[in-house]
Design a protein around this motif. Structure first.
Motif: not given
Length: 75
Positions: A47-69
């Protein structure tokens, strides 16, 4: 009818799904970083996440990507 349901389901949280795919991060890795099981993540993404939850998940995705790089590969 079943195909229609699957297609409709895939439209939820498109930005998160697209970002995961572009960053080549598996769902289990995102779930691990969020401190939840992969099954819990999948259920929440149905189900579509609310904006704060989606923003938190996107931040975590970018953090993972940065740590891999930032990992230096030793050959």
């Amino acid at each position: 009818i079943m195909m229609m349901v699957v297609v409709m389901w895939m439209h939820e949280n498109v930005t998160i799904r697209k970002t995961l795919k572009e960053c080549k991060i598996p769902q289990w890795r995102l779930a691990d970083a969020l401190g939840i099981s992969e099954n819990t993540l999948v259920r929440r993404m149905r189900y579509e996440l609310d904006e704060p939850a989606a923003a938190q998940i996107l931040k975590v995705i970018h953090d993972i990507k940065r740590s891999e790089e930032s990992v230096v590969k030793i050959e």
